[in-house]
Design an enzyme around this catalytic site. Structure first.
Site, PDB file in Angstrom:
ATOM      1  N   THR A   1       0.831  -1.197   0.000  1.00 33.94           N
ATOM      2  CA  THR A   1       0.000   0.000   0.000  1.00 33.94           C
ATOM      3  C   THR A   1       0.867   1.249   0.000  1.00 33.94           C
ATOM      4  O   THR A   1       2.093   1.174  -0.198  1.00 33.94           O
ATOM      5  CB  THR A   1      -1.040  -0.063   1.162  1.00 33.94           C
ATOM      6  OG1 THR A   1      -1.961   1.024   0.998  1.00 33.94           O
ATOM      7  CG2 THR A   1      -0.388   0.014   2.526  1.00 33.94           C
TER       8      THR A   1
ATOM      9  N   LYS B   1       3.104   1.486  -3.919  1.00 34.94           N
ATOM     10  CA  LYS B   1       2.391   0.739  -4.961  1.00 34.94           C
ATOM     11  C   LYS B   1       3.009   0.865  -6.356  1.00 34.94           C
ATOM     12  O   LYS B   1       2.983  -0.096  -7.127  1.00 34.94           O
ATOM     13  CB  LYS B   1       0.927   1.185  -5.018  1.00 34.94           C
ATOM     14  CG  LYS B   1       0.090   0.635  -3.869  1.00 34.94           C
ATOM     15  CD  LYS B   1      -1.321   1.188  -3.954  1.00 34.94           C
ATOM     16  CE  LYS B   1      -2.314   0.109  -3.646  1.00 34.94           C
ATOM     17  NZ  LYS B   1      -3.700   0.587  -3.768  1.00 34.94           N
TER      18      LYS B   1
ATOM     19  N   ASN C   1      -0.693  -4.046  -5.866  1.00 35.81           N
ATOM     20  CA  ASN C   1      -1.139  -4.104  -4.470  1.00 35.81           C
ATOM     21  C   ASN C   1      -1.020  -5.494  -3.871  1.00 35.81           C
ATOM     22  O   ASN C   1      -1.261  -5.668  -2.682  1.00 35.81           O
ATOM     23  CB  ASN C   1      -2.594  -3.610  -4.340  1.00 35.81           C
ATOM     24  CG  ASN C   1      -3.575  -4.606  -4.933  1.00 35.81           C
ATOM     25  OD1 ASN C   1      -3.222  -5.363  -5.822  1.00 35.81           O
ATOM     26  ND2 ASN C   1      -4.785  -4.600  -4.429  1.00 35.81           N
TER      27      ASN C   1
ATOM     28  N   ASP D   1      -6.896  -4.091  -7.373  1.00 32.24           N
ATOM     29  CA  ASP D   1      -7.782  -2.969  -7.007  1.00 32.24           C
ATOM     30  C   ASP D   1      -8.934  -2.814  -8.001  1.00 32.24           C
ATOM     31  O   ASP D   1     -10.086  -2.601  -7.602  1.00 32.24           O
ATOM     32  CB  ASP D   1      -6.994  -1.657  -6.939  1.00 32.24           C
ATOM     33  CG  ASP D   1      -6.152  -1.546  -5.677  1.00 32.24           C
ATOM     34  OD1 ASP D   1      -6.540  -2.116  -4.644  1.00 32.24           O
ATOM     35  OD2 ASP D   1      -5.102  -0.868  -5.733  1.00 32.24           O
TER      36      ASP D   1
ATOM     37  N   TYR E   1     -13.793   5.017   1.935  1.00 33.56           N
ATOM     38  CA  TYR E   1     -14.667   4.212   2.792  1.00 33.56           C
ATOM     39  C   TYR E   1     -14.625   4.662   4.247  1.00 33.56           C
ATOM     40  O   TYR E   1     -15.176   4.001   5.128  1.00 33.56           O
ATOM     41  CB  TYR E   1     -14.344   2.718   2.669  1.00 33.56           C
ATOM     42  CG  TYR E   1     -12.909   2.376   2.970  1.00 33.56           C
ATOM     43  CD1 TYR E   1     -12.455   2.209   4.268  1.00 33.56           C
ATOM     44  CD2 TYR E   1     -11.996   2.235   1.934  1.00 33.56           C
ATOM     45  CE1 TYR E   1     -11.137   1.911   4.531  1.00 33.56           C
ATOM     46  CE2 TYR E   1     -10.675   1.943   2.184  1.00 33.56           C
ATOM     47  CZ  TYR E   1     -10.260   1.782   3.486  1.00 33.56           C
ATOM     48  OH  TYR E   1      -8.950   1.491   3.744  1.00 33.56           O
TER      49      TYR E   1
ATOM     50  N   GLY F   1     -17.418   2.295  -0.492  1.00 35.47           N
ATOM     51  CA  GLY F   1     -16.080   1.886  -0.906  1.00 35.47           C
ATOM     52  C   GLY F   1     -15.473   0.739  -0.116  1.00 35.47           C
ATOM     53  O   GLY F   1     -14.463   0.167  -0.531  1.00 35.47           O
TER      54      GLY F   1
END
Ligand code: ATR
Length: 275
Positions: free
Chosen positions: A66, A70, A91, A107, A222, A243
């Protein structure tokens, strides 16, 4: 790794304390009764090459990657999947028993699975994408591969949107940031890929008056789960998809490859991620 070795995986980033991935994978390991551990690893960019080469020797079968690694990780591994190459970021890493490292990007897969699990249909019409950063690239590649007829794209810094159109071709149509409201007039799907609306950030202020009632609106943010964009879209009568589902679905392929069973994205893992 011998048969008696307990498989290890984890997420590498910096900072990493707030990552929800350990809760997600930890929940699946215990729900499925599998042996294995998944841990957060705070690694700075200068240490990343050494850490990556050491992990397979320590019993690791793979890792998530992350922020801020990335993009950088692509140049540090042995193989890169086609979709990770197109997105330009990874990822998910899988380590072979010989220690060979393959980088993938799930993703976009997670993004599409999240929408499809809510009944979304790619062919319903153009998709409007707000933002042209790293997250936007994964969303654009995924939408193109899923078969949306057209992507309408706007970004505060126009040059970044221009660069994406240059790269991904004429199924992308660009709008100025100030015309985001007018762009929505044409959209069957709307995606926020900017950081606006995230806790601690200003809200995404876009005029939704011209949004169709049957449009599906989603946010890759999110935290909070119900971003100001999603709340406003609901008030318009639109279907919204939060999300968190993208985060859950992107975790599935890695877990399956590392630990040998395909986990379910269900209410229990959502609750675990939110705990
Ligand atoms: P990520 O990898 O999460 O996409 P990024 O590459 O830094 O992160 O991209 C952040 C996105 O949010 C960009 O589209 C950025 O717009 P710019 O390209 O103009 O910077 C967008 N963004 C961030 N803050 C913004 C703001 N205050 N207003 C409009 N867009 C913003």
């Amino acid at each position: 790794m011998t048969n008696s070795t307990i498989p290890l995986a984890g997420v590498i980033g910096s900072p990493i304390a707030h990552s929800r991935s350990p809760r997600i994978h930890g929940h699946w390991l215990s729900a499925l009764g599998l042996r294995g551990h998944y841990i957060p690893m705070d690694v700075t960019p200068d240490h990343l090459p050494d850490v990556l080469r050491a992990l397979p020797k320590a019993g690791f079968v793979g890792a998530n990657i992350t922020i801020p690694h990335k993009e950088h990780v692509i140049g540090l591994v042995d193989k890169v999947t086609e979709r990770a190459k197109r997105i330009g970021a990874a990822n998910t890493l899988v380590f072979s028993t010989a220690g060979e490292i393959t980088a993938d990007n799930t993703d976009g897969y997670g993004f599409i699975q999240n929408l499809q699990s809510a009944g979304w249909i790619a062919g319903a019409g153009p998709a409007g994408v707000l933002g042209a950063g790293g997250a936007s690239r994964a969303v654009i590649v995924a939408l193109l591969d899923a078969g949306v007829p057209e992507i309408l794209l706007c970004n505060r810094t126009r040059g970044r949107a221009d660069a994406l159109r240059e790269e991904f071709g004429d199924r992308l149509r660009l709008f100025d940031w100030d015309d985001a409201g007018a762009m929505l007039d044409h959209c069957a799907t709307v995606v926020n890929t900017t950081s606006l609306g995230m806790t601690g950030q200003p809200p995404l202020e876009v005029n939704l008056d011209r949004l169709h009632k049957d449009a599906v609106v989603t946010d890759i943010v999110y935290s909070p789960l119900q971003t100001p964009l999603l709340v406003a879209a609901q008030q318009m009568g639109c279907r919204t998809v939060d999300g968190l589902g993208m985060l859950l679905h992107q975790a599935v392929p890695g877990f399956e490859q590392w630990f040998g069973q395909r986990p379910e994205v269900d209410a229990d893992v959502r609750a675990a991620a939110l705990a």
